[in-house]
Design an enzyme around this catalytic site. Structure first.
Site, PDB file in Angstrom:
ATOM      1  N   LYS A 195       0.877  -1.100   0.121  1.00 47.68           N
ATOM      2  CA  LYS A 195      -0.126   0.009   0.157  1.00 47.68           C
ATOM      3  C   LYS A 195       1.045   1.098   0.049  1.00 47.68           C
ATOM      4  CE  LYS A 195      -3.955   2.058   2.453  1.00 47.68           C
ATOM      5  NZ  LYS A 195      -4.806   1.806   3.811  1.00 47.68           N
TER       6      LYS A 195
ATOM      7  N   SER B 117      -9.740   1.796   2.928  1.00 48.72           N
ATOM      8  CA  SER B 117      -8.936   2.468   1.888  1.00 48.72           C
ATOM      9  C   SER B 117      -7.654   1.666   1.029  1.00 48.72           C
ATOM     10  CB  SER B 117      -8.183   3.601   2.727  1.00 48.72           C
ATOM     11  OG  SER B 117      -7.334   3.042   3.813  1.00 48.72           O
TER      12      SER B 117
ATOM     13  N   SER C  80      -9.772  -0.611   7.106  1.00 49.09           N
ATOM     14  CA  SER C  80      -9.324  -0.421   5.666  1.00 49.09           C
ATOM     15  C   SER C  80      -8.381  -1.803   5.166  1.00 49.09           C
ATOM     16  CB  SER C  80      -8.389   0.660   5.408  1.00 49.09           C
ATOM     17  OG  SER C  80      -9.084   2.012   5.364  1.00 49.09           O
TER      18      SER C  80
HETATM   19  N1  GLN Z   1     -13.208   3.872   6.078  1.00 48.12           N
HETATM   20  C1  GLN Z   1     -12.761   4.539   7.033  1.00 48.12           C
HETATM   21  C2  GLN Z   1     -12.433   6.092   7.143  1.00 48.12           C
HETATM   22  O1  GLN Z   1     -12.792   6.459   5.965  1.00 48.12           O
HETATM   23  C3  GLN Z   1     -11.632   3.801   7.448  1.00 48.12           C
HETATM   24  C4  GLN Z   1     -10.313   3.909   6.795  1.00 48.12           C
HETATM   25  C5  GLN Z   1      -9.068   3.142   7.156  1.00 48.12           C
HETATM   26  O2  GLN Z   1      -9.099   2.154   7.849  1.00 48.12           O
HETATM   27  N2  GLN Z   1      -7.761   3.604   7.062  1.00 48.12           N
HETATM   28  O3  GLN Z   1     -11.694   6.434   8.041  1.00 48.12           O
END
Ligand code: GLN
Length: 489
Positions: free
Chosen positions: A79, A154, A178
């Site tokens: 990532k 994400s 994410s």
């Molecule tokens: N969807 C969540 C957010 O928008 C989680 C994001 C993540 O785990 N980085 O913050």
């Protein structure tokens, strides 16, 4: 079956048996990457030449009779918020578009000892803020199972790469879901370790009390093996746990007799798609057939988890992102004086979701509102943690859906951030409590999109999570059928 569609452990065995070479395997994955990238768009940076050089070095080791690590010669993706020395780490943001970290994240150093092949850095929501990868400033990533749909986020690029066969494994990060949610949307396995199990050194900070790095893989065995490589205390991360790291593959016994599984009633209520609830319940039924005992439990503060998370995560993000000031690193947009330079830089280089979170975070932390919002959120976080502590007095593992619905259409949620935040209901509680959790495929919705089963565990008890996940995985073949043999259509 094509090499790019196999699991890391199958490929490792083939490499050791000299049935294939790392170069041949890497060529297969790179060809699949070339064939699918235009449609899937999982990567921000691809590293074909570097990958081939790494593969050849592994082949030389094998030829010289050296013992090789689990990931040696196995192509994977990282990532793009994990720092890689000499390779861009953009966080899918214009702010870091040309940023090259001068050092490797600890997970990269640990991986390097295994000689893996890294085929690229994957797309993500900008600074990991989002659940669909649509907040990337670089590109849209498409779900390889259905190109009209989001891959989740994400870590959407990492999940899409593993599902499309353009990587055998990937690393992602999970602050509020994410790793688990994109794994669920793309039909792969994603594990969020206990907070502190894996070093965060070199992970670009979003919300420091929630962030964790973890694997996205084709099956549970690969997740366990990668956990063996990346876990452990790190001098460079004072929040990393000094606890001993078990051999996670020892959890892969298939035996769940007497295992107590809790079903939290709050996770099966309104907003959960009926086909998701029924697939997850069928998976739990399978586990009972293997001898696990299921009881209904309650995690009463679940309904406050999303609000709590969306105060704490933005508050920490606002603080962490203060460093992008046009001076230390990253982009700079000139102005007449320093204030104008900073204003121009931050106005032009952060995307709308990142700005929204910075504003929410600074508001919640401001003198007049700190007690009403941030401090209150911290108190509710404690209540959510206590819910889990209480529940884990009577059960070993908690089972529920990973996400309320399967993947949705690209563009269908972008105009409604609140609706998007609500989709995180089943994943954020685990981060607030700092616990480990896994998502693994447990079914396919009517339109062919995968459904994920989430298993959550006690602090530092990834072993039990993996044990239950593996036992379930052995009873079905979603994890095999979901990898598209011929690549994404
Ligand atoms: N969807 C969540 C957010 O928008 C989680 C994001 C993540 O785990 N980085 O913050």
């Amino acid at each position: 079956m094509k090499l790019y569609a196999k699991t890391a452990h199958e490929l490792h065995d083939m490499l050791v048996a000299k049935e294939i070479s790392a170069a041949e395997l890497t060529e297969s994955v790179l060809a699949q990457q070339a064939a699918t990238e235009e449609k899937v768009g999982a990567y921000i940076t691809t590293l074909a030449d570097e990958a081939m050089a790494q593969a050849k070095a592994v082949d030389e080791k094998i030829a010289a009779g050296e013992k090789i690590g689990f990931l040696a010669g196995i192509p994977g993706a990282i990532k793009d918020n994990i720092c890689t020395k000499g390779i861009k780490t953009t966080c899918a943001s214009k702010m870091l578009e040309n940023f090259v970290a001068p050092y490797d994240a600890t997970v990269m150093t640990k991986l390097a000892a295994e000689n893996p092949v890294v085929v690229g850095k994957t797309n993500m929501d900008e600074f990991a803020m989002g659940g669909s990868t649509e907040n990337s400033a670089m590109k849209i990533t498409h779900n390889p199972r259905n190109l009209d749909c989001v891959p989740g986020g994400s870590s959407g690029g990492s999940a899409a790469a593993v599902a499309a066969g353009s990587a055998i494994w990937a690393l992602g990060s999970d602050t509020g879901g994410s790793i688990r949610q994109p794994a669920s949307f793309c039909g792969v396995v994603g594990l969020k370790p206990t907070y502190g199990r894996v070093s965060r050194y070199g992970l670009v900070a979003f919300a420091s009390s929630l962030d964790q790095i973890g694997p996205l893989t084709r099956d549970v065995t690969d997740a366990a093996n990668i956990m063996n490589v990346i876990s452990g205390h790190d001098m460079m991360d004072s929040t990393s746990s000094p606890a001993e790291v078990p051999d996670f593959t020892k959890a892969l016994t298939g035996d769940v007799k007497g295992l107590k599984i809790g079903l939290p009633k709050e996770y099966f209520g309104a907003g959960i798609a009926p086909e998701v609830a029924s697939s997850v319940k069928a998976a739990i039924e399978q586990l009972t057939k293997l001898g696990a005992e299921v009881t209904e439990i309650s995690l009463p503060h679940t309904e406050y988890a999303v609000s709590t998370y969306y105060l704490i995560a933005p508050a920490e993000a606002a603080t962490n992102l203060a460093r992008y000031d046009g001076v230390s690193f990253g982009a700079r947009v000139e102005g007449a004086d320093i204030v104008e330079m900073m204003t121009n830089t931050r106005t032009q280089k952060f995307g709308p979701e990142v700005k929204r979170r910075i504003m929410i975070g600074n508001y919640a932390l401001s003198a007049g509102y700190y007690d009403a919002y941030y401090l209150k959120a911290l108190k509710v976080r404690t209540l959510i943690q206590r819910d889990f502590t209480e529940a884990f007095k009577s059960v070993d593992v908690i089972a529920c859906p990973t996400a309320p619905t399967p993947a949705y259409k690209i563009g269908s949620m972008v105009s409604d951030p609140l609706a998007m935040y609500m989709m995180d209901i089943s994943t954020v509680p685990l981060n607030l409590a700092g616990l480990p959790g896994i998502s693994l495929p447990c079914g396919v919705a009517a339109d062919g999109l995968p459904i994920g089963l989430q298993l959550m565990g006690k602090p530092l008890d990834e072993m039990t999570v993996l044990r239950a996940a593996y036992a379930y995985e052995q009873t079905q073949d979603y994890h095999k059928t979901l990898v598209p043999e011929g690549g994404a259509e």
